[in-house]
Design a protein around this motif. Structure first.
Motif, short mmCIF file in Angstrom:
data_model
loop_
_atom_site.label_atom_id
_atom_site.label_comp_id
_atom_site.label_asym_id
_atom_site.label_seq_id
_atom_site.Cartn_x
_atom_site.Cartn_y
_atom_site.Cartn_z
N SER A 135 -10.73 36.71 8.48
CA SER A 135 -11.56 37.91 8.40
C SER A 135 -11.42 38.81 9.62
CB SER A 135 -13.03 37.52 8.22
OG SER A 135 -13.47 36.71 9.29
N SER A 136 -10.59 38.42 10.60
CA SER A 136 -10.37 39.25 11.78
C SER A 136 -9.56 40.49 11.42
CB SER A 136 -9.63 38.44 12.86
OG SER A 136 -9.26 39.27 13.95
N ALA A 137 -9.82 41.59 12.11
CA ALA A 137 -9.05 42.81 11.88
C ALA A 137 -7.59 42.63 12.28
CB ALA A 137 -9.68 43.98 12.65
N ASP A 138 -7.36 41.79 13.27
CA ASP A 138 -6.03 41.50 13.78
C ASP A 138 -5.64 40.09 13.35
OD1 ASP A 138 -3.72 40.93 15.17
OD2 ASP A 138 -4.52 41.47 17.15
N PRO A 139 -4.64 39.94 12.46
CA PRO A 139 -4.31 38.60 11.96
C PRO A 139 -3.72 37.66 13.00
CG PRO A 139 -2.66 40.18 11.25
CD PRO A 139 -3.76 40.97 11.89
N THR A 140 -3.37 38.18 14.16
CA THR A 140 -2.88 37.29 15.22
C THR A 140 -4.04 36.66 15.99
OG1 THR A 140 -2.73 39.05 16.89
CG2 THR A 140 -0.81 38.71 15.48
N THR A 141 -5.26 37.10 15.70
CA THR A 141 -6.46 36.53 16.32
C THR A 141 -7.37 35.98 15.23
OG1 THR A 141 -7.70 38.62 16.26
CG2 THR A 141 -6.29 38.23 18.17
N GLY A 142 -8.54 35.55 15.62
CA GLY A 142 -9.48 35.03 14.65
C GLY A 142 -9.09 33.64 14.16
N THR A 143 -9.76 33.21 13.10
CA THR A 143 -9.56 31.86 12.56
C THR A 143 -9.01 31.92 11.14
OG1 THR A 143 -11.41 31.02 13.87
CG2 THR A 143 -10.69 29.68 12.01
N TRP A 144 -7.98 31.15 10.90
CA TRP A 144 -7.43 31.04 9.56
C TRP A 144 -8.13 29.88 8.85
CZ3 TRP A 144 -4.46 34.51 7.14
CH2 TRP A 144 -3.82 35.47 7.92
N VAL A 145 -8.86 30.20 7.80
CA VAL A 145 -9.63 29.20 7.04
C VAL A 145 -8.83 28.75 5.83
CG1 VAL A 145 -11.76 28.78 5.76
CG2 VAL A 145 -11.78 30.26 7.80
N ASP A 146 -8.70 27.46 5.66
CA ASP A 146 -7.99 26.90 4.51
C ASP A 146 -8.85 27.01 3.27
OD1 ASP A 146 -6.53 25.45 2.69
OD2 ASP A 146 -6.22 23.71 3.99
N LYS A 147 -8.43 27.85 2.31
CA LYS A 147 -9.19 28.04 1.08
C LYS A 147 -8.72 27.10 -0.03
CE LYS A 147 -11.88 30.87 0.82
NZ LYS A 147 -13.33 30.87 1.19
N GLY A 148 -7.77 26.23 0.29
CA GLY A 148 -7.33 25.23 -0.68
C GLY A 148 -6.18 25.70 -1.55
N LYS A 149 -5.98 24.98 -2.62
CA LYS A 149 -4.87 25.22 -3.54
C LYS A 149 -5.22 26.34 -4.50
CE LYS A 149 -4.28 22.05 -6.65
NZ LYS A 149 -3.94 20.76 -7.32
N ILE A 150 -4.25 27.20 -4.79
CA ILE A 150 -4.45 28.22 -5.81
C ILE A 150 -3.57 27.85 -7.00
CG2 ILE A 150 -2.71 29.74 -4.71
CD1 ILE A 150 -4.34 32.13 -5.85
N PHE A 151 -4.20 27.76 -8.18
CA PHE A 151 -3.45 27.31 -9.34
C PHE A 151 -4.16 27.71 -10.63
CE2 PHE A 151 -6.64 24.19 -8.52
CZ PHE A 151 -6.98 23.63 -9.74
N SER A 152 -3.41 27.70 -11.71
CA SER A 152 -3.97 27.91 -13.04
C SER A 152 -4.18 26.52 -13.65
CB SER A 152 -3.00 28.72 -13.89
OG SER A 152 -3.49 28.90 -15.19
N PRO A 153 -5.39 26.21 -14.14
CA PRO A 153 -5.66 24.86 -14.65
C PRO A 153 -4.67 24.39 -15.71
CG PRO A 153 -7.70 26.08 -14.44
CD PRO A 153 -6.58 27.06 -14.18
N ASP A 154 -4.10 25.32 -16.47
CA ASP A 154 -3.14 24.94 -17.51
C ASP A 154 -1.73 24.80 -16.95
OD1 ASP A 154 -3.25 27.87 -17.20
OD2 ASP A 154 -1.67 27.86 -18.72
#
Length: 344
Positions: free
Chosen positions: A125-144
């Motif tokens: 959520s940082s304005a600068d992607p080289t700073t702040g915290t990268w939060v693991d949102k998990g796997k992205i997938f289609s259930p099928d």
């Protein structure tokens, strides 16, 4: 006879010539390859280019205002997965996007076994992607379609957002055929509905080594026509190449019948230019917005496979009268190429 010598005060009779100062030399060209690496991805925002490539064990981020000088940028490691996790090994093909006021990275990883490879999401959520915290949102997938999945990317079109990726549906890992799928996104880390298989290897040039359609990237032409550019054939062959699909006017990206696949590849090897297996590309515009550029990886010699000899290259491309892209052919290594317009 007396001879008088008169010297003027403060001045030499033999003044030392002053050498003019040469103006700094402006380098207006660059040459390929830019640097070693594979699976290049570029995201452009507010005059900055954010670059990522496959590292294997972590995700590194390069930032630059001049893509021709990419090699001189210092990468920052922004994410290293925890050891032993389902996303801890074989970290491939990260891509970064700015969506809904936050930064997202989509990447491939598994537990070390090939069949475990899936696509994952990080959020910052940082304005600068080289700073702040990268939060693991998990796997992205289609259930099928929760099977082997790599090379995720985002496509925004006509007010909707879609996720595309490469999948291998055989859970036994015997049939290695790789297809490209698409699904609509509910939010940057969730898919909705049923996934559509957009393309599978059909032509001989998509089946060198074994059948592969991977590395999807959507390019929207100046007249707002989407083209799906993808990599075809096994990356371990010299014949890894780029294919293309086009969406018909008024078409629905989720409907396979609304896409037309070109019967021939649109970017192929050029041995005379030291370009073998060119593919897995990304796109960006020049700093002044006037030029379109493709960045991709290739090998410089035959039979170098999917390994650390692959290197990163870029070149300008144009659009044809029908709106489709014209990538030309991979330019020769060492050839002096004019830098993207507007670079400083």
């Amino acid at each position: 006879m007396m001879i008088s010598v008169i010297l003027s005060c403060g001045k030499s009779s033999n003044p030392t010539p002053i050498n003019p100062v040469d103006p700094p030399v402006t380098v207006s060209t660059f040459s390929n390859p830019l640097m070693n690496g594979a699976d290049p991805s570029v995201f452009q925002k507010d005059g900055v280019y954010y670059y990522l490539q496959t590292n294997g064990s972590s995700i590194n981020l390069w930032t630059t205002t001049a893509m021709s000088k990419l090699a001189s940028a210092t990468p920052k490691t922004i994410f290293t997965p925890a050891a032993g996790g389902q996303n801890s090994r074989n970290v491939w093909a990260p891509e970064m996007f700015y969506l809904d006021g936050k930064w997202y990275i989509y990447y491939t990883a598994g537990n070390g076994t090939d069949i475990s490879q899936r696509t994952w999401v990080l959020e910052n959520s940082s304005a600068d992607p080289t700073t702040g915290t990268w939060v693991d949102k998990g796997k992205i997938f289609s259930p099928d379609a929760d099977f082997w999945a790599i090379d995720g990317t985002v496509f925004e079109f006509n007010g909707s957002r879609y996720f595309l990726w490469c999948g291998r549906p055989d859970l036994t890992n015997v049939n290695l055929t790789q297809n490209i799928y698409i699904a609509k996104m509910t939010n940057p880390y969730t898919l909705e509905g049923v996934a559509t298989k957009l393309t599978e290897p059909e032509f001989s040039w998509e089946k060198n080594g074994f059948g592969v359609n991977e590395g999807p990237e959507v390019l929207v032409s100046p007249d707002n026509k989407p083209f799906l550019i993808y990599s075809a054939s096994y990356c371990g062959t010299d014949d890894y190449a780029l294919g293309m699909m086009s969406l018909k006017a008024g078409g629905n990206p989720l409907v396979k019948a609304d896409w037309t696949k070109s019967a021939q590849p649109v970017f192929v090897k050029q041995p005379q230019n030291n370009a073998f297996g060119p593919g897995h590309n990304s796109f960006f515009k020049s700093p002044d917005g006037k030029e379109n550029w493709i960045i991709y990886h290739a090998n410089s010699a035959t039979n170098q496979g999917c390994a650390d000899k692959r290197n990163i290259r870029m070149q300008k491309f144009t659009f044809k009268a029908d709106g489709s892209p014209d990538f030309g052919e991979p330019v020769a290594t060492g050839l002096q190429i004019t830098k993207p317009s507007g670079e400083k």
